[in-house]
Scaffold this active site. Structure first.
Site, mmCIF file in Angstrom:
data_model
loop_
_atom_site.group_PDB
_atom_site.id
_atom_site.type_symbol
_atom_site.label_atom_id
_atom_site.label_comp_id
_atom_site.label_asym_id
_atom_site.label_seq_id
_atom_site.Cartn_x
_atom_site.Cartn_y
_atom_site.Cartn_z
ATOM 1 N N ASP A 49 -10.123 -4.444 -4.524
ATOM 2 C CA ASP A 49 -9.505 -3.513 -3.574
ATOM 3 C C ASP A 49 -10.356 -2.236 -3.461
ATOM 4 O O ASP A 49 -10.480 -1.480 -4.420
ATOM 5 C CB ASP A 49 -8.093 -3.155 -4.044
ATOM 6 C CG ASP A 49 -7.275 -2.460 -2.978
ATOM 7 O OD1 ASP A 49 -7.858 -1.728 -2.159
ATOM 8 O OD2 ASP A 49 -6.045 -2.656 -2.962
ATOM 9 N N SER A 54 0.837 -1.201 0.000
ATOM 10 C CA SER A 54 0.000 0.000 0.000
ATOM 11 C C SER A 54 0.875 1.256 0.000
ATOM 12 O O SER A 54 1.703 1.428 -0.891
ATOM 13 C CB SER A 54 -0.956 -0.042 1.202
ATOM 14 O OG SER A 54 -1.968 0.928 1.107
ATOM 15 N N HIS A 59 -8.110 -5.225 -0.169
ATOM 16 C CA HIS A 59 -6.845 -4.546 0.145
ATOM 17 C C HIS A 59 -6.115 -5.368 1.197
ATOM 18 O O HIS A 59 -6.189 -5.087 2.398
ATOM 19 C CB HIS A 59 -7.135 -3.132 0.648
ATOM 20 C CG HIS A 59 -5.932 -2.238 0.658
ATOM 21 N ND1 HIS A 59 -5.228 -1.910 -0.482
ATOM 22 C CD2 HIS A 59 -5.299 -1.601 1.678
ATOM 23 C CE1 HIS A 59 -4.232 -1.104 -0.181
ATOM 24 N NE2 HIS A 59 -4.244 -0.914 1.123
#
Length: 225
Positions: free
Chosen positions: A172, A118, A203
């Site tokens: 996601d 991320s 995610h």
């Protein structure tokens, strides 16, 4: 480089012959990916040190100014939103200092992979593509490419052929699948060798992905030799 090193969590031998610096996502900390190390199923005799640094606490605009662990500020996640370029560059300096520290402990950059998830993946890409010495690889999981319009001018020649591993989830809800595709396409357009994987997940990471990451690390760090 004069700034003190970020505090880290480490897994692996003190006399490691290879290193992976793995950057956590927004709001997490260096312990976040520590449990993944045994799940990578690296060779039993692999002499690899995993370094998981902690991001500092700072206010994050996209989260209403809430203070949390963050590598840099995030103003928004939609296309065209300005990015915290000074914050990215400051954070890159922290990671470059950790790379230099690994070199001082006997691990050359050619045996070091820079990885992240991320926001950590975005910083790994930002730092790795601009780093002056050749790395073994750069990995970004469920991430995006910050300041991609600047990369053609800002990138370092030493890492233009460095293998890049990207993976993203179809569902996601935080960083859209399209953001991952855009990162892949932008890097490939500049000639970078990108290995792309996609998974039916949100995610997060999944076991299938972790196994593939382990295989990629084994290859990039020469652990099967």
């Amino acid at each position: 480089m004069s700034e003190a090193l970020r505090e880290t969590v480490e897994v692996g031998p003190a006399d490691a012959r290879a290193s992976v610096i793995w950057l956590h996502g927004l709001g997490a900390n260096g312990h976040d990916f520590e449990p993944i190390v045994p799940e990578l199923q690296l060779p039993a005799d692999a002499s690899v040190r995993f370094v998981f640094p902690h991001a500092p606490q700072q206010a994050v605009t996209v989260n209403g100014g809430m203070v949390m662990p963050a590598w840099y500020d995030v103003y928004g996640l939609t296309a065209g939103t300005p990015m915290d370029e000074p914050g990215l560059d400051r954070a890159a300096g922290w990671i470059e200092a950790l790379i230099a520290h690994e070199a001082s402990r006997g691990v050359p950059t050619s045996r070091l992979v820079l990885a992240g998830f991320s926001q950590g993946g975005a910083l790994a890409l930002h730092t790795g593509m601009r780093y002056a010495d050749g790395l073994a690889g750069v990995m970004g999981l469920s991430t995006y490419l910050p300041l991609r319009d600047h990369l053609a001018q800002a990138r370092a020649s030493a890492n233009r052929q460095t293998p890049i591993f990207l993976a993203h989830g179809h569902q996601d809800p935080v960083l859209s699948f399209e953001m991952g595709q855009t990162a892949r396409d932008a890097l490939e357009a500049l000639g970078y060798p990108v290995e792309w994987h996609e998974y039916p997940m949100a995610h997060q990471v999944c076991l299938e992905e972790i196994r593939v990451v382990g295989q990629w690390l084994t290859q990039r760090l020469g652990l099967a030799d």
